[in-house]
Scaffold this motif. Structure first.
Motif, PDB file in Angstrom:
ATOM      1  N   GLU A  52      -5.536  17.003  85.209  1.00  0.00           N
ATOM      2  CA  GLU A  52      -5.193  17.473  84.137  1.00  0.00           C
ATOM      3  C   GLU A  52      -5.810  18.784  83.487  1.00  0.00           C
ATOM      4  O   GLU A  52      -5.249  19.847  82.990  1.00  0.00           O
ATOM      5  N   GLY A  53      -7.043  18.625  83.525  1.00  0.00           N
ATOM      6  CA  GLY A  53      -7.942  19.672  82.927  1.00  0.00           C
ATOM      7  C   GLY A  53      -7.803  20.975  84.242  1.00  0.00           C
ATOM      8  O   GLY A  53      -8.110  22.191  83.869  1.00  0.00           O
ATOM      9  N   SER A  54      -7.731  20.749  85.341  1.00  0.00           N
ATOM     10  CA  SER A  54      -7.489  21.579  86.418  1.00  0.00           C
ATOM     11  C   SER A  54      -6.025  22.492  86.544  1.00  0.00           C
ATOM     12  O   SER A  54      -5.813  22.944  87.272  1.00  0.00           O
ATOM     13  N   CYS A  55      -5.285  21.691  85.829  1.00  0.00           N
ATOM     14  CA  CYS A  55      -3.649  21.788  86.040  1.00  0.00           C
ATOM     15  C   CYS A  55      -3.433  23.529  85.651  1.00  0.00           C
ATOM     16  O   CYS A  55      -3.711  23.804  84.364  1.00  0.00           O
ATOM     17  N   THR A  56      -2.787  24.243  86.643  1.00  0.00           N
ATOM     18  CA  THR A  56      -2.851  25.785  86.094  1.00  0.00           C
ATOM     19  C   THR A  56      -1.593  25.759  85.183  1.00  0.00           C
ATOM     20  O   THR A  56      -1.516  26.872  84.462  1.00  0.00           O
ATOM     21  N   GLU A  57      -0.791  24.722  84.959  1.00  0.00           N
ATOM     22  CA  GLU A  57       0.242  25.103  83.997  1.00  0.00           C
ATOM     23  C   GLU A  57      -0.557  24.921  82.644  1.00  0.00           C
ATOM     24  O   GLU A  57       0.045  25.629  81.518  1.00  0.00           O
ATOM     25  N   GLY A  58      -1.643  24.556  82.467  1.00  0.00           N
ATOM     26  CA  GLY A  58      -2.675  24.640  81.347  1.00  0.00           C
ATOM     27  C   GLY A  58      -2.890  26.097  80.896  1.00  0.00           C
ATOM     28  O   GLY A  58      -3.326  26.194  79.817  1.00  0.00           O
ATOM     29  N   LEU A  59      -2.872  26.806  81.890  1.00  0.00           N
ATOM     30  CA  LEU A  59      -3.150  28.382  81.323  1.00  0.00           C
ATOM     31  C   LEU A  59      -2.273  28.858  80.487  1.00  0.00           C
ATOM     32  O   LEU A  59      -2.743  29.764  79.724  1.00  0.00           O
ATOM     33  N   HIS A  60      -0.961  28.403  80.607  1.00  0.00           N
ATOM     34  CA  HIS A  60       0.035  29.073  79.815  1.00  0.00           C
ATOM     35  C   HIS A  60       0.437  28.025  78.263  1.00  0.00           C
ATOM     36  O   HIS A  60       0.946  28.383  77.455  1.00  0.00           O
ATOM     37  N   LEU A  61       0.814  26.907  79.212  1.00  0.00           N
ATOM     38  CA  LEU A  61       1.455  25.785  78.110  1.00  0.00           C
ATOM     39  C   LEU A  61       0.548  24.743  78.149  1.00  0.00           C
ATOM     40  O   LEU A  61      -0.737  24.829  78.275  1.00  0.00           O
TER      41      LEU A  61
END
Length: 210
Positions: A52-61
């Motif tokens: 989850e820390g590597s999830c690219t979705e976390g770059l935006h949301l």
């Protein structure tokens, strides 16, 4: 690595089973999940989720709640009766392997060795198998019924468990070498690591395994 976020240590096919869940193909999602993870019902509950820390979705949301999806996949698989004792074992090799220790590493080794066609005996010093899973992680994180559910499947695979047995107190190491073709040492760390942090002196603070 060098400060970068790391993904799944198990190399789970996360984008694939995420997409299958999105499409409502739960059985296929379970088959994808079980290709890389022997015990997803454990990791879904206790993994610190570096994915989850590597999830690219976390770059935006917010990152995708991958552990929650993994949990839903494996629990639905159990409810639907898809999870069975592994029938993908190769033909019997005639080799016998002893695994000393039945924590996460020992159980994983036993699972994959049995699937490779070897006869496997797991030696555990405690009264029940599981190691840290059984005796170190509280029920609020991993209920013991979940662990025993998986242990039953491992026993159906004809993995033998010898509990209340210590090496070398109850069985000699040289005897194991004579009896088995290979030995896996997965005894774990039995010495607790203390933390020198503020508040450590307070009452009610205990080691996970004392």
């Amino acid at each position: 690595l060098r400060g970068m976020a790391a993904g799944c240590p198990l190399h789970n096919l996360i984008p694939e089973w995420n997409d299958l869940v999105y499409r409502g193909q739960w059985h296929e999602a379970y088959k994808r999940l079980s290709r890389t993870s022997a015990f997803p019902e454990f990791t879904a509950r206790i993994c610190p989720a570096p994915c989850e820390g590597s999830c690219t979705e976390g770059l935006h949301l917010e990152a995708v709640s991958i552990c929650a999806i993994e949990y839903e996949i494996i629990e639905r698989a159990f409810q639907e009766g898809w999870v069975k004792a592994s029938t993908r074992c190769l033909p019997n090799t005639g080799k016998r392997v002893c695994v000393v220790g039945s924590g996460p590493a020992g159980l994983s080794a036993a699972f994959y060795l049995r699937r490779a066609g070897h006869a496997v005996t797991v030696i555990e010093r405690a009264a029940e198998p599981g190691g840290l899973l059984m005796y170190g992680i509280p029920n609020m994180k991993l209920d013991k019924a979940i662990l025993r559910r998986r242990l039953s499947l491992l026993k159906e695979m004809q993995i033998e468990f010898l509990c209340n047995t210590r090496v070398p107190e109850d069985v000699d190491a040289e005897e194991l070498q004579r009896e088995f073709d290979a030995i896996v040492l997965a005894a774990g760390a039995t010495k607790a690591r203390d933390l020198n942090i503020p508040g450590r002196q307070f009452e009610g603070i205990h080691f996970a395994v004392d």
